[in-house]
Design a protein around this motif. Structure first.
Motif, PDB file in Angstrom:
ATOM      1  N   GLU A 177       6.917 -17.796 -16.172  1.00 48.24           N
ATOM      2  CA  GLU A 177       5.469 -17.902 -16.353  1.00 48.24           C
ATOM      3  C   GLU A 177       4.778 -17.376 -15.108  1.00 48.24           C
ATOM      4  OE1 GLU A 177       1.944 -18.073 -17.193  1.00 48.24           O
ATOM      5  OE2 GLU A 177       3.082 -19.026 -18.819  1.00 48.24           O
ATOM      6  N   GLU A 178       3.955 -16.351 -15.281  1.00 43.94           N
ATOM      7  CA  GLU A 178       3.239 -15.753 -14.158  1.00 43.94           C
ATOM      8  C   GLU A 178       2.235 -16.710 -13.532  1.00 43.94           C
ATOM      9  OE1 GLU A 178       1.595 -12.483 -16.267  1.00 43.94           O
ATOM     10  OE2 GLU A 178       3.495 -11.388 -16.313  1.00 43.94           O
ATOM     11  N   ASP A 179       1.681 -17.630 -14.315  1.00 41.38           N
ATOM     12  CA  ASP A 179       0.683 -18.577 -13.825  1.00 41.38           C
ATOM     13  C   ASP A 179       1.281 -19.910 -13.378  1.00 41.38           C
ATOM     14  OD1 ASP A 179      -1.365 -16.792 -14.234  1.00 41.38           O
ATOM     15  OD2 ASP A 179      -1.965 -17.621 -16.163  1.00 41.38           O
ATOM     16  N   ALA A 180       2.585 -19.971 -13.174  1.00 44.35           N
ATOM     17  CA  ALA A 180       3.217 -21.214 -12.729  1.00 44.35           C
ATOM     18  C   ALA A 180       2.691 -21.592 -11.346  1.00 44.35           C
ATOM     19  CB  ALA A 180       4.734 -21.044 -12.682  1.00 44.35           C
ATOM     20  N   ASP A 181       2.779 -22.879 -11.030  1.00 53.22           N
ATOM     21  CA  ASP A 181       2.334 -23.354  -9.723  1.00 53.22           C
ATOM     22  C   ASP A 181       3.199 -22.784  -8.604  1.00 53.22           C
ATOM     23  OD1 ASP A 181       0.196 -24.930 -10.727  1.00 53.22           O
ATOM     24  OD2 ASP A 181       1.632 -26.477 -11.295  1.00 53.22           O
ATOM     25  N   LYS A 182       4.483 -22.574  -8.899  1.00 60.31           N
ATOM     26  CA  LYS A 182       5.393 -21.957  -7.936  1.00 60.31           C
ATOM     27  C   LYS A 182       6.677 -21.592  -8.664  1.00 60.31           C
ATOM     28  CE  LYS A 182       7.118 -26.430  -6.215  1.00 60.31           C
ATOM     29  NZ  LYS A 182       7.305 -27.252  -5.017  1.00 60.31           N
ATOM     30  N   THR A 183       7.595 -20.962  -7.940  1.00 60.04           N
ATOM     31  CA  THR A 183       8.920 -20.673  -8.476  1.00 60.04           C
ATOM     32  C   THR A 183       9.959 -21.195  -7.495  1.00 60.04           C
ATOM     33  OG1 THR A 183       8.950 -18.485  -7.454  1.00 60.04           O
ATOM     34  CG2 THR A 183       8.195 -18.603  -9.744  1.00 60.04           C
ATOM     35  N   VAL A 184      11.151 -21.475  -8.013  1.00 56.82           N
ATOM     36  CA  VAL A 184      12.252 -21.928  -7.176  1.00 56.82           C
ATOM     37  C   VAL A 184      13.512 -21.154  -7.545  1.00 56.82           C
ATOM     38  CG1 VAL A 184      11.348 -24.257  -6.782  1.00 56.82           C
ATOM     39  CG2 VAL A 184      12.835 -23.836  -8.735  1.00 56.82           C
ATOM     40  N   GLN A 185      14.346 -20.950  -6.550  1.00 49.45           N
ATOM     41  CA  GLN A 185      15.629 -20.280  -6.750  1.00 49.45           C
ATOM     42  C   GLN A 185      16.548 -21.181  -7.567  1.00 49.45           C
ATOM     43  OE1 GLN A 185      16.390 -17.125  -5.709  1.00 49.45           O
ATOM     44  NE2 GLN A 185      18.296 -17.347  -6.843  1.00 49.45           N
ATOM     45  N   THR A 186      17.282 -20.610  -8.507  1.00 51.37           N
ATOM     46  CA  THR A 186      18.252 -21.379  -9.287  1.00 51.37           C
ATOM     47  C   THR A 186      19.634 -21.228  -8.675  1.00 51.37           C
ATOM     48  OG1 THR A 186      18.924 -19.605 -10.789  1.00 51.37           O
ATOM     49  CG2 THR A 186      16.933 -20.845 -11.378  1.00 51.37           C
ATOM     50  N   GLU A 187      20.602 -21.864  -9.280  1.00 49.28           N
ATOM     51  CA  GLU A 187      21.982 -21.751  -8.813  1.00 49.28           C
ATOM     52  C   GLU A 187      22.578 -20.381  -9.148  1.00 49.28           C
ATOM     53  OE1 GLU A 187      24.669 -23.816 -12.146  1.00 49.28           O
ATOM     54  OE2 GLU A 187      23.039 -25.101 -11.448  1.00 49.28           O
ATOM     55  N   TYR A 188      21.883 -19.613 -10.014  1.00 53.50           N
ATOM     56  CA  TYR A 188      22.363 -18.287 -10.400  1.00 53.50           C
ATOM     57  C   TYR A 188      21.761 -17.235  -9.480  1.00 53.50           C
ATOM     58  CZ  TYR A 188      23.537 -20.983 -14.520  1.00 53.50           C
ATOM     59  OH  TYR A 188      24.042 -21.948 -15.358  1.00 53.50           O
ATOM     60  N   PRO A 189      22.570 -16.388  -8.880  1.00 53.54           N
ATOM     61  CA  PRO A 189      22.049 -15.385  -7.931  1.00 53.54           C
ATOM     62  C   PRO A 189      20.936 -14.522  -8.531  1.00 53.54           C
ATOM     63  CG  PRO A 189      24.452 -15.415  -7.917  1.00 53.54           C
ATOM     64  CD  PRO A 189      24.020 -16.296  -9.055  1.00 53.54           C
ATOM     65  N   GLY A 190      19.831 -14.439  -7.811  1.00 54.85           N
ATOM     66  CA  GLY A 190      18.715 -13.606  -8.222  1.00 54.85           C
ATOM     67  C   GLY A 190      17.811 -14.199  -9.292  1.00 54.85           C
ATOM     68  N   ALA A 191      18.129 -15.384  -9.805  1.00 53.28           N
ATOM     69  CA  ALA A 191      17.329 -16.005 -10.862  1.00 53.28           C
ATOM     70  C   ALA A 191      16.424 -17.081 -10.297  1.00 53.28           C
ATOM     71  CB  ALA A 191      18.230 -16.596 -11.943  1.00 53.28           C
ATOM     72  N   GLN A 192      15.217 -17.157 -10.836  1.00 58.07           N
ATOM     73  CA  GLN A 192      14.268 -18.186 -10.434  1.00 58.07           C
ATOM     74  C   GLN A 192      13.737 -18.902 -11.665  1.00 58.07           C
ATOM     75  OE1 GLN A 192      11.299 -16.057  -8.133  1.00 58.07           O
ATOM     76  NE2 GLN A 192      12.353 -16.626  -6.253  1.00 58.07           N
ATOM     77  N   ASN A 193      13.320 -20.154 -11.463  1.00 55.83           N
ATOM     78  CA  ASN A 193      12.636 -20.919 -12.492  1.00 55.83           C
ATOM     79  C   ASN A 193      11.169 -21.051 -12.123  1.00 55.83           C
ATOM     80  OD1 ASN A 193      14.945 -21.431 -14.010  1.00 55.83           O
ATOM     81  ND2 ASN A 193      15.374 -23.360 -12.964  1.00 55.83           N
ATOM     82  N   SER A 194      10.332 -21.097 -13.130  1.00 54.35           N
ATOM     83  CA  SER A 194       8.928 -21.420 -12.926  1.00 54.35           C
ATOM     84  C   SER A 194       8.820 -22.925 -12.723  1.00 54.35           C
ATOM     85  CB  SER A 194       8.113 -21.025 -14.160  1.00 54.35           C
ATOM     86  OG  SER A 194       8.213 -19.650 -14.401  1.00 54.35           O
ATOM     87  N   VAL A 195       7.776 -23.352 -12.017  1.00 49.85           N
ATOM     88  CA  VAL A 195       7.555 -24.781 -11.768  1.00 49.85           C
ATOM     89  C   VAL A 195       6.109 -25.115 -12.093  1.00 49.85           C
ATOM     90  CG1 VAL A 195       7.533 -26.619 -10.031  1.00 49.85           C
ATOM     91  CG2 VAL A 195       9.295 -24.848  -9.945  1.00 49.85           C
ATOM     92  N   ILE A 196       5.923 -26.213 -12.818  1.00 52.26           N
ATOM     93  CA  ILE A 196       4.586 -26.752 -13.071  1.00 52.26           C
ATOM     94  C   ILE A 196       4.486 -28.090 -12.360  1.00 52.26           C
ATOM     95  CG2 ILE A 196       5.238 -27.811 -15.269  1.00 52.26           C
ATOM     96  CD1 ILE A 196       2.020 -26.569 -15.558  1.00 52.26           C
ATOM     97  N   VAL A 197       3.378 -28.317 -11.674  1.00 52.76           N
ATOM     98  CA  VAL A 197       3.114 -29.576 -11.001  1.00 52.76           C
ATOM     99  C   VAL A 197       2.061 -30.296 -11.821  1.00 52.76           C
ATOM    100  CG1 VAL A 197       2.363 -30.693  -8.880  1.00 52.76           C
ATOM    101  CG2 VAL A 197       3.641 -28.541  -8.768  1.00 52.76           C
ATOM    102  N   ALA A 198       2.428 -31.421 -12.400  1.00 55.74           N
ATOM    103  CA  ALA A 198       1.492 -32.150 -13.270  1.00 55.74           C
ATOM    104  C   ALA A 198       0.675 -33.127 -12.440  1.00 55.74           C
ATOM    105  CB  ALA A 198       2.239 -32.870 -14.379  1.00 55.74           C
TER     106      ALA A 198
END
Length: 104
Positions: free
Chosen positions: A83-104
């Motif tokens: 999600e481009e509008d996520a509050d932030k992104t974090v690195q996952t355990e998979y190389p080069g992959a990130q998850n979107s993060v929403i802060v409620a």
């Protein structure tokens, strides 16, 4: 793509609307999109997004406030997007992959 938050005064939850717009859905050739993340134990089929008449895909979740949730969209059961509008992104355990993060 977009995220809209609505904080509820009567409950300690935030109503979050996740939307993938028609143009993005068409570019991805999306027939289905699922919202997958911490809130559904990363179950790839638990939270299908509704395909609206205008062509957008939408899902609404009630999330507990003061928490952070990692998530991604799963398109056609095979392509992961963030999600481009996520509050932030974090690195996952998979190389080069990130998850979107929403802060409620």
């Amino acid at each position: 793509m977009s995220i809209k938050k609505q904080f509820l005064k009567t409950r300690p939850t935030c109503k979050v609307t996740f939307r993938v717009d028609k143009e993005r859905a068409e570019a991805l050739r999306a027939e289905s999109i699922h919202l997958v993340g911490d809130f559904n134990d990363w179950n790839e089929t638990a939270t299908p997004m509704k395909h609206l008449k205008k062509g957008d895909f939408k899902a609404i979740l009630d999330l507990m406030i003061d928490d952070e949730y990692e998530f991604r969209y799963l398109v056609n059961g095979e392509t992961w997007i963030n999600e481009e509008d996520a509050d932030k992104t974090v690195q996952t355990e998979y190389p080069g992959a990130q998850n979107s993060v929403i802060v409620a």
